[in-house]
Design a protein around this motif. Structure first.
Motif, PDB file in Angstrom:
ATOM      1  N   ILE A 150      50.185  30.174 139.114  1.00  0.00           N
ATOM      2  CA  ILE A 150      49.732  29.019 137.582  1.00  0.00           C
ATOM      3  C   ILE A 150      48.068  29.783 139.019  1.00  0.00           C
ATOM      4  O   ILE A 150      48.052  29.269 139.723  1.00  0.00           O
ATOM      5  CB  ILE A 150      49.657  27.873 137.166  1.00  0.00           C
ATOM      6  N   GLU A 151      47.408  29.909 138.062  1.00  0.00           N
ATOM      7  CA  GLU A 151      45.740  30.243 139.109  1.00  0.00           C
ATOM      8  C   GLU A 151      45.219  29.630 137.470  1.00  0.00           C
ATOM      9  O   GLU A 151      44.553  29.523 136.383  1.00  0.00           O
ATOM     10  CB  GLU A 151      44.946  31.211 139.068  1.00  0.00           C
ATOM     11  N   LEU A 152      44.233  28.200 138.215  1.00  0.00           N
ATOM     12  CA  LEU A 152      42.770  27.777 137.824  1.00  0.00           C
ATOM     13  C   LEU A 152      41.132  27.984 137.967  1.00  0.00           C
ATOM     14  O   LEU A 152      41.301  27.759 139.174  1.00  0.00           O
ATOM     15  CB  LEU A 152      43.065  25.937 137.236  1.00  0.00           C
ATOM     16  N   GLY A 153      40.930  28.405 136.986  1.00  0.00           N
ATOM     17  CA  GLY A 153      39.648  28.527 137.361  1.00  0.00           C
ATOM     18  C   GLY A 153      38.409  27.167 138.200  1.00  0.00           C
ATOM     19  O   GLY A 153      38.075  27.482 139.298  1.00  0.00           O
ATOM     20  N   VAL A 159      34.356  15.601 131.139  1.00  0.00           N
ATOM     21  CA  VAL A 159      34.225  15.634 129.526  1.00  0.00           C
ATOM     22  C   VAL A 159      33.502  16.231 128.748  1.00  0.00           C
ATOM     23  O   VAL A 159      32.388  16.656 129.368  1.00  0.00           O
ATOM     24  CB  VAL A 159      34.488  13.741 129.081  1.00  0.00           C
ATOM     25  N   GLY A 160      34.089  17.647 128.387  1.00  0.00           N
ATOM     26  CA  GLY A 160      33.222  17.887 127.605  1.00  0.00           C
ATOM     27  C   GLY A 160      33.794  19.638 127.484  1.00  0.00           C
ATOM     28  O   GLY A 160      33.301  20.301 127.195  1.00  0.00           O
ATOM     29  N   GLN A 161      33.733  19.247 129.065  1.00  0.00           N
ATOM     30  CA  GLN A 161      33.618  20.793 129.487  1.00  0.00           C
ATOM     31  C   GLN A 161      35.084  21.587 129.244  1.00  0.00           C
ATOM     32  O   GLN A 161      36.332  20.861 128.525  1.00  0.00           O
ATOM     33  CB  GLN A 161      33.934  20.975 131.257  1.00  0.00           C
ATOM     34  N   THR A 162      35.831  23.623 129.515  1.00  0.00           N
ATOM     35  CA  THR A 162      36.320  24.318 129.018  1.00  0.00           C
ATOM     36  C   THR A 162      36.975  23.749 130.391  1.00  0.00           C
ATOM     37  O   THR A 162      36.369  24.830 131.038  1.00  0.00           O
ATOM     38  CB  THR A 162      36.602  24.596 128.321  1.00  0.00           C
ATOM     39  N   ALA A 163      38.819  24.257 130.657  1.00  0.00           N
ATOM     40  CA  ALA A 163      38.893  25.045 131.997  1.00  0.00           C
ATOM     41  C   ALA A 163      40.180  26.309 131.618  1.00  0.00           C
ATOM     42  O   ALA A 163      40.685  25.737 130.173  1.00  0.00           O
ATOM     43  CB  ALA A 163      40.024  23.822 132.422  1.00  0.00           C
ATOM     44  N   GLY A 201      58.421  46.038 139.971  1.00  0.00           N
ATOM     45  CA  GLY A 201      56.380  46.631 140.326  1.00  0.00           C
ATOM     46  C   GLY A 201      55.325  45.814 139.840  1.00  0.00           C
ATOM     47  O   GLY A 201      54.224  45.978 140.317  1.00  0.00           O
ATOM     48  N   GLU A 202      55.945  46.108 138.405  1.00  0.00           N
ATOM     49  CA  GLU A 202      54.393  45.743 137.471  1.00  0.00           C
ATOM     50  C   GLU A 202      54.004  44.146 137.085  1.00  0.00           C
ATOM     51  O   GLU A 202      54.708  43.312 137.677  1.00  0.00           O
ATOM     52  CB  GLU A 202      54.629  46.248 135.669  1.00  0.00           C
ATOM     53  N   GLU A 203      52.530  44.683 136.976  1.00  0.00           N
ATOM     54  CA  GLU A 203      52.234  42.271 137.248  1.00  0.00           C
ATOM     55  C   GLU A 203      51.963  42.583 134.927  1.00  0.00           C
ATOM     56  O   GLU A 203      51.071  43.252 134.702  1.00  0.00           O
ATOM     57  CB  GLU A 203      51.368  42.459 137.923  1.00  0.00           C
ATOM     58  N   HIS A 204      51.992  40.500 134.660  1.00  0.00           N
ATOM     59  CA  HIS A 204      51.688  41.099 133.308  1.00  0.00           C
ATOM     60  C   HIS A 204      50.752  38.794 133.270  1.00  0.00           C
ATOM     61  O   HIS A 204      51.173  38.979 134.412  1.00  0.00           O
ATOM     62  CB  HIS A 204      52.846  40.673 132.920  1.00  0.00           C
ATOM     63  N   GLU A 205      49.631  38.939 132.669  1.00  0.00           N
ATOM     64  CA  GLU A 205      49.011  38.192 133.032  1.00  0.00           C
ATOM     65  C   GLU A 205      48.918  37.367 131.153  1.00  0.00           C
ATOM     66  O   GLU A 205      48.315  38.389 130.173  1.00  0.00           O
ATOM     67  CB  GLU A 205      47.788  38.108 133.837  1.00  0.00           C
ATOM     68  N   GLU A 206      48.581  35.846 130.868  1.00  0.00           N
ATOM     69  CA  GLU A 206      47.894  35.596 130.024  1.00  0.00           C
ATOM     70  C   GLU A 206      47.307  34.427 130.713  1.00  0.00           C
ATOM     71  O   GLU A 206      47.549  33.522 131.527  1.00  0.00           O
ATOM     72  CB  GLU A 206      49.395  34.901 129.642  1.00  0.00           C
ATOM     73  N   VAL A 207      46.046  34.599 129.643  1.00  0.00           N
ATOM     74  CA  VAL A 207      45.140  33.236 130.047  1.00  0.00           C
ATOM     75  C   VAL A 207      45.228  32.415 128.787  1.00  0.00           C
ATOM     76  O   VAL A 207      45.863  32.298 128.038  1.00  0.00           O
ATOM     77  CB  VAL A 207      43.961  34.769 130.095  1.00  0.00           C
ATOM     78  N   PHE A 208      44.512  31.828 129.482  1.00  0.00           N
ATOM     79  CA  PHE A 208      44.466  29.495 128.541  1.00  0.00           C
ATOM     80  C   PHE A 208      43.858  29.584 129.063  1.00  0.00           C
ATOM     81  O   PHE A 208      42.779  29.191 129.993  1.00  0.00           O
ATOM     82  CB  PHE A 208      45.842  29.369 128.932  1.00  0.00           C
ATOM     83  N   GLN A 209      42.976  28.514 127.983  1.00  0.00           N
ATOM     84  CA  GLN A 209      42.333  27.632 128.339  1.00  0.00           C
ATOM     85  C   GLN A 209      42.528  25.950 128.038  1.00  0.00           C
ATOM     86  O   GLN A 209      43.032  25.855 126.749  1.00  0.00           O
ATOM     87  CB  GLN A 209      41.135  27.809 127.830  1.00  0.00           C
ATOM     88  N   ILE A 210      41.839  25.243 128.177  1.00  0.00           N
ATOM     89  CA  ILE A 210      42.148  23.663 128.007  1.00  0.00           C
ATOM     90  C   ILE A 210      41.097  22.868 127.672  1.00  0.00           C
ATOM     91  O   ILE A 210      40.308  22.607 128.825  1.00  0.00           O
ATOM     92  CB  ILE A 210      42.864  23.127 129.685  1.00  0.00           C
ATOM     93  N   PRO A 211      40.560  22.490 126.270  1.00  0.00           N
ATOM     94  CA  PRO A 211      39.417  22.080 126.322  1.00  0.00           C
ATOM     95  C   PRO A 211      39.298  20.493 126.934  1.00  0.00           C
ATOM     96  O   PRO A 211      41.215  19.477 126.923  1.00  0.00           O
ATOM     97  CB  PRO A 211      39.590  21.339 125.067  1.00  0.00           C
ATOM     98  N   PHE A 247      41.966  17.813 136.358  1.00  0.00           N
ATOM     99  CA  PHE A 247      41.556  16.453 136.612  1.00  0.00           C
ATOM    100  C   PHE A 247      40.207  16.419 135.847  1.00  0.00           C
ATOM    101  O   PHE A 247      39.509  17.281 135.899  1.00  0.00           O
ATOM    102  CB  PHE A 247      41.071  15.718 138.105  1.00  0.00           C
ATOM    103  N   ILE A 248      40.567  15.444 134.375  1.00  0.00           N
ATOM    104  CA  ILE A 248      39.161  15.812 133.654  1.00  0.00           C
ATOM    105  C   ILE A 248      38.429  14.284 134.042  1.00  0.00           C
ATOM    106  O   ILE A 248      38.608  12.853 133.502  1.00  0.00           O
ATOM    107  CB  ILE A 248      39.783  15.528 132.019  1.00  0.00           C
ATOM    108  N   HIS A 249      37.678  14.970 134.588  1.00  0.00           N
ATOM    109  CA  HIS A 249      36.339  12.966 134.769  1.00  0.00           C
ATOM    110  C   HIS A 249      35.934  12.671 134.029  1.00  0.00           C
ATOM    111  O   HIS A 249      35.444  12.794 132.551  1.00  0.00           O
ATOM    112  CB  HIS A 249      35.652  13.468 136.302  1.00  0.00           C
ATOM    113  N   PRO A 250      35.822  11.367 134.369  1.00  0.00           N
ATOM    114  CA  PRO A 250      34.607  10.766 133.007  1.00  0.00           C
ATOM    115  C   PRO A 250      33.790  10.728 133.185  1.00  0.00           C
ATOM    116  O   PRO A 250      32.451  11.802 134.349  1.00  0.00           O
ATOM    117  CB  PRO A 250      34.882   9.127 133.587  1.00  0.00           C
ATOM    118  N   GLU A 251      32.095  11.268 132.237  1.00  0.00           N
ATOM    119  CA  GLU A 251      30.795  11.201 131.743  1.00  0.00           C
ATOM    120  C   GLU A 251      30.558  10.364 132.934  1.00  0.00           C
ATOM    121  O   GLU A 251      31.007   9.255 133.085  1.00  0.00           O
ATOM    122  CB  GLU A 251      30.573  11.865 130.818  1.00  0.00           C
TER     123      GLU A 251
END
Length: 472
Positions: A150-153, A159-163, A201-211, A247-251
């Protein structure tokens, strides 16, 4: 009858005879009062039977105790064996779905009845169910040849941003890997992805986003690879990664830390205020009348030919204690609690940016942190709690006890009565400068006093900087 002898012939009944000493209603005293009469054979048999039953019950109780102790010993002796069997069979048992157990039960019952009574229909049904189970086994079982991550940017957002993140699945074997389903738990939800057949040896990637809709800590993972058959009779999964936290920090808003007030202290943070009597040396300057002669630097005076004195910077400290209420009854709406957390985060962030100590105290915990990132991480976990029975005054009193070196205290809560805030202030030491924030969207921005306590009404986070400036 011979009257002189008083003899009564056998078989004759004497009627109308009265004992001269007998009085009607008087007791006969021929036997001692309360003495038992003769026991009949029936009563004796009942007593003997009851005694035998009691002995039998006692013997049964003793036998039961012996069997119970023996069962406990046998259970203790067999416990390691049963645990080992459970560890071996539990993965298999969990592999079968409820529908799979229905199919297995129907197979066993139908096969037993069909072959016992020669019913062709039940035999045919049992054979078909057996084929379904074998097909399910072929779909489900096999070797796993994946390596997942699992890799997170960014693990921390506001709050209000998207991961943004991705799951990378890599076939580490030297042969093709069968198709499977990938499950990714995100908080209380589970996202499912279909992983195609992967070559060696093949690789598969699934991208996701969390608001980041609200302040929280979102648990992501672990990644689970799932194999199942078309009818979902069997369900096999394997965990590939450890969970990670988002971590979704407070504004927060920027504040002027100088407005929080400071107290002089010999071990504090230096300021730009110059002084002739302190412990933080700054520079040398020429002597002027009124300077303390103990500050004269004689070596420099001898070199330059005129009196030179040491000049110091004032050292000051500020330990900000934030008392934050977690009581749901103190807030009109959950959004007001989020506002209170944002106000606490903004005050703490302003002080930490000036390298000053901050402690946040609640009814359940006392939070201290070395930097602003850790502070925001800890505030992301706070939730309203009905478990604590402490009043706001008791929470403030405990906070003052745990942070005895606090110089400034901020009491943050919802739209409670000023009298309650005043009670919390009285729990603080008199030398601590205390102010209060009431976070309620229905209030209007204002600054008031409850005796010597300054109370700021903050309906929105944008109103906080102006309120803090009024504290100067």
């Amino acid at each position: 009858m011979d009257a002189s002898s008083g003899h009564v012939p056998r078989g004759r009944v004497l009627r109308g005879h009265r004992n001269p000493g007998h009085r009607p209603g008087a007791r006969q005293c021929g036997a001692a009062e309360g003495a038992p009469g003769p026991v009949s054979d029936e009563q004796q048999r009942r007593q003997t039977l009851g005694s035998g039953v009691r002995h039998l019950i006692d013997a049964g109780g003793q036998l039961g105790s012996v069997l119970r102790r023996a069962g406990q010993r046998v259970g203790e002796a067999l416990r390691p064996i049963t645990r080992a069997i459970a560890r071996r069979t539990d993965p298999v048992v969990r592999t079968v779905s409820p529908l799979g157990w229905v199919v297995i039960g129907s197979l066993l019952v139908g096969g037993a009845l069909g072959w016992r009574y020669g019913w062709i229909e039940l035999r045919t049904l049992a054979v078909l169910l057996l084929i379904l189970l074998l097909v399910a086994v072929a779909f489900t079982f096999g070797r796993w040849n994946y390596d997942a991550a699992i890799e997170l940017g960014n693990r921390r957002i506001r709050v209000g941003q998207t991961a943004l993140g991705r799951v990378v699945l890599h076939n580490t074997s030297g042969r093709p890997a069968a198709s499977s389903i990938l499950e990714l738990p995100v908080g209380r939800n589970v996202a499912a992805f279909r992983v195609p057949r992967l070559a060696a040896g093949e690789e598969h990637e699934e991208v996701f986003q969390i608001p980041g809709r609200r302040r929280s800590v979102v648990r992501i993972g672990p990644v689970r690879a799932v194999r199942t058959d078309p009818l979902r009779l069997l369900h096999r999964q394997r965990q590939w990664t450890d969970p990670v936290e988002l971590f979704i920090h407070p504004e927060i808003v920027r504040l002027e830390a100088v407005a929080l007030g400071f107290l002089k202290d010999v071990e504090g943070v230096t300021t730009q205020n110059l002084s002739s009597s302190d412990v933080s040396f700054h520079a040398l300057r020429e002597y002027v009348p009124g300077d303390d002669r103990r500050s004269i630097h004689w070596r420099t005076t001898a070199r330059v030919g005129k009196l030179m004195v040491r000049q110091f910077e004032e050292t000051m400290r500020s330990h900000l204690l934030i008392v934050l209420s977690l009581d749901p009854e103190s807030y009109r709406d959950p959004a007001d609690f989020e506002l209170a957390v944002s106000c606490a985060a903004s005050l703490a962030y302003a002080s930490l940016s000036e390298e000053r100590a901050v402690t946040i105290h609640t009814a359940h915990d006392t939070l201290s942190f070395p930097n602003a990132v850790v502070m925001l991480d800890q505030l992301s976990r706070l939730e309203l709690s009905r478990g604590g029975s402490s009043t706001l005054r008791e929470v403030a009193l405990e906070g003052a006890r745990r942070v005895p070196d606090a110089s400034v205290a901020a009491i943050i809560t919802g739209g409670v009565e000023p009298a309650e805030l005043r009670g919390a202030q009285l729990a603080m030491p008199p030398e601590v400068a205390t102010f209060a924030l009431r976070c309620d969207a229905t209030l209007t921005t204002s600054r008031r006093r409850a005796s010597n306590l300054i109370v700021l009404d903050v309906p929105t986070l944008a109103d906080l900087p102006g309120g803090v400036r009024s504290l100067r």
